[in-house]
Design an enzyme around this catalytic site. Structure first.
Site, PDB file in Angstrom:
ATOM      1  CG  ASP A   1      -1.532   1.461   1.437  1.00  0.00           C
ATOM      2  OD1 ASP A   1      -2.157   1.644   0.741  1.00  0.00           O
ATOM      3  OD2 ASP A   1      -1.316   1.761   2.706  1.00  0.00           O
TER       4      ASP A   1
ATOM      5  CG  ASP B   1      -1.424   7.972   0.492  1.00  0.00           C
ATOM      6  OD1 ASP B   1      -2.391   7.637  -0.708  1.00  0.00           O
ATOM      7  OD2 ASP B   1      -0.512   8.385   0.280  1.00  0.00           O
TER       8      ASP B   1
HETATM    9  C1  XBP Z   1      -5.096   6.267   0.745  1.00  0.00           C
HETATM   10  C2  XBP Z   1      -6.361   6.855   0.089  1.00  0.00           C
HETATM   11  C3  XBP Z   1      -6.109   8.108  -1.086  1.00  0.00           C
HETATM   12  C4  XBP Z   1      -5.349   9.121  -0.447  1.00  0.00           C
HETATM   13  C5  XBP Z   1      -5.665  10.435  -1.148  1.00  0.00           C
HETATM   14  O1  XBP Z   1      -4.935   5.362  -0.302  1.00  0.00           O
HETATM   15  O2  XBP Z   1      -7.494   6.502   0.203  1.00  0.00           O
HETATM   16  O3  XBP Z   1      -7.415   8.546  -1.545  1.00  0.00           O
HETATM   17  O4  XBP Z   1      -6.066   9.363   0.890  1.00  0.00           O
HETATM   18  O5  XBP Z   1      -5.162  10.343  -2.466  1.00  0.00           O
HETATM   19  P1  XBP Z   1      -3.895   3.966  -0.023  1.00  0.00           P
HETATM   20  P2  XBP Z   1      -5.980  10.586  -3.708  1.00  0.00           P
HETATM   21  O6  XBP Z   1      -3.658   3.581   1.547  1.00  0.00           O
HETATM   22  O7  XBP Z   1      -4.687   2.951  -0.704  1.00  0.00           O
HETATM   23  O8  XBP Z   1      -2.419   4.176  -0.554  1.00  0.00           O
HETATM   24  O9  XBP Z   1      -6.613  12.106  -3.317  1.00  0.00           O
HETATM   25  O10 XBP Z   1      -5.145  10.833  -4.892  1.00  0.00           O
HETATM   26  O11 XBP Z   1      -7.187   9.586  -3.671  1.00  0.00           O
HETATM   27 MG    MG Z   2      -3.030   3.004   3.297  1.00  0.00          MG
END
Ligand code: XBP
Ligand code: MG
Length: 240
Positions: free
Chosen positions: A12, A14
């Site tokens: 993953d 973020d």
């Molecule tokens: C985390 C998310 C993303 C980010 C914002 O993604 O849910 O939506 O918060 O990025 P993950 P965007 O944990 O799956 O990496 O605004 O580009 O969606």
């Molecule tokens: Mg995440």
């Protein structure tokens, strides 16, 4: 039963590769709202609630449904949300250019796993441009496949992005290990049949990580060993 050999790690982004939400995505959303002369401000507490919805466009829509319903009444609301999200992505890239650090142990794990012959991939809800902005080119190059954002119709907690990455790798889930930070991410990876290690963040500390292979505060760094309160076996919530 013959145990499958581990062939790939699927990360993953973020909250896992880097702790990007509170001081990265959140101020980028707020900068986009200010640029559009909207008096919306997502403080840390509100953003923590909105993080239950993955995907930036989906998160804006969810926020409006709860707090700005009239915004959704506009005829061109979908293009307005797309414009806001594109502006947010620009602001996020600027914040990444100032440097958002990777979480403890991530860079070392990526380099050592790749050198040991493990295949690396990304399965994320975030927008592809955000990955290029976050990762140095030589680290991004270590990932064989990148599944991100609108590549799939249903974002996490749906398994779609993990299933897409597995198909791209041509591997069964038993040959892979997922690394995640949130309950939505764990639901997605487990629904795709993947064993999953969790490195929780301040925003996900109270999430239910039942079904995780291990629950870690982070991966630790050389000289800064992993804190000892982690579970090396299947995690169940009554150990919280
Ligand atoms: C985390 C998310 C993303 C980010 C914002 O993604 O849910 O939506 O918060 O990025 P993950 P965007 O944990 O799956 O990496 O605004 O580009 O969606
Ligand atoms: Mg995440």
């Amino acid at each position: 039963m013959l145990r499958a050999m581990l062939e790939a790690l699927i990360f993953d982004v973020d909250g896992t590769l880097a702790d990007t939400e509170r001081d990265g995505h959140r101020p980028a959303f707020n900068a986009a709202f200010a640029e559009a002369d909207l008096d919306w401000h997502w403080d840390e507490a509100l953003y923590g609630e909105l993080l239950d919805v993955t995907g930036g466009k989906e998160r804006i829509r969810f926020f409006c449904g709860r707090h700005e319903p009239e915004f959704l009444q506009q005829d061109d609301v979908e293009s307005r949300i797309k414009e806001l999200h594109a502006a947010k992505t620009r602001h996020y890239a600027e914040l990444c250019a100032q440097g958002i650090p990777l979480r403890p142990g991530i860079e070392q794990l990526l380099r050592e796993a790749h050198a040991a012959g493990l295949r690396l991939a990304i399965a994320t809800t975030t927008t592809p441009e955000n990955i290029t902005a976050l990762l140095a080119p030589d680290l991004l190059a270590l990932f064989e496949k990148v599944g991100a954002g609108d590549t799939v119709p249903h974002k996490k907690p749906a398994p779609d992005i993990y299933q897409w990455v597995l198909a791209q790798l041509g591997l069964p889930p038993a040959a892979c290990l997922a690394i995640e930070d949130s309950a939505n991410g764990l639901k997605a990876s487990r629904a795709a049949g993947l064993a999953t290690v969790i490195t929780r963040t301040a925003y996900t500390d109270d999430h239910d990580f039942s079904g995780a292979l291990a629950l870690l505060p982070d991966l630790g760094e050389v000289g800064v060993p992993l804190l000892r309160h982690w579970h090396s076996h299947a995690y169940d919530s009554d150990k919280k």
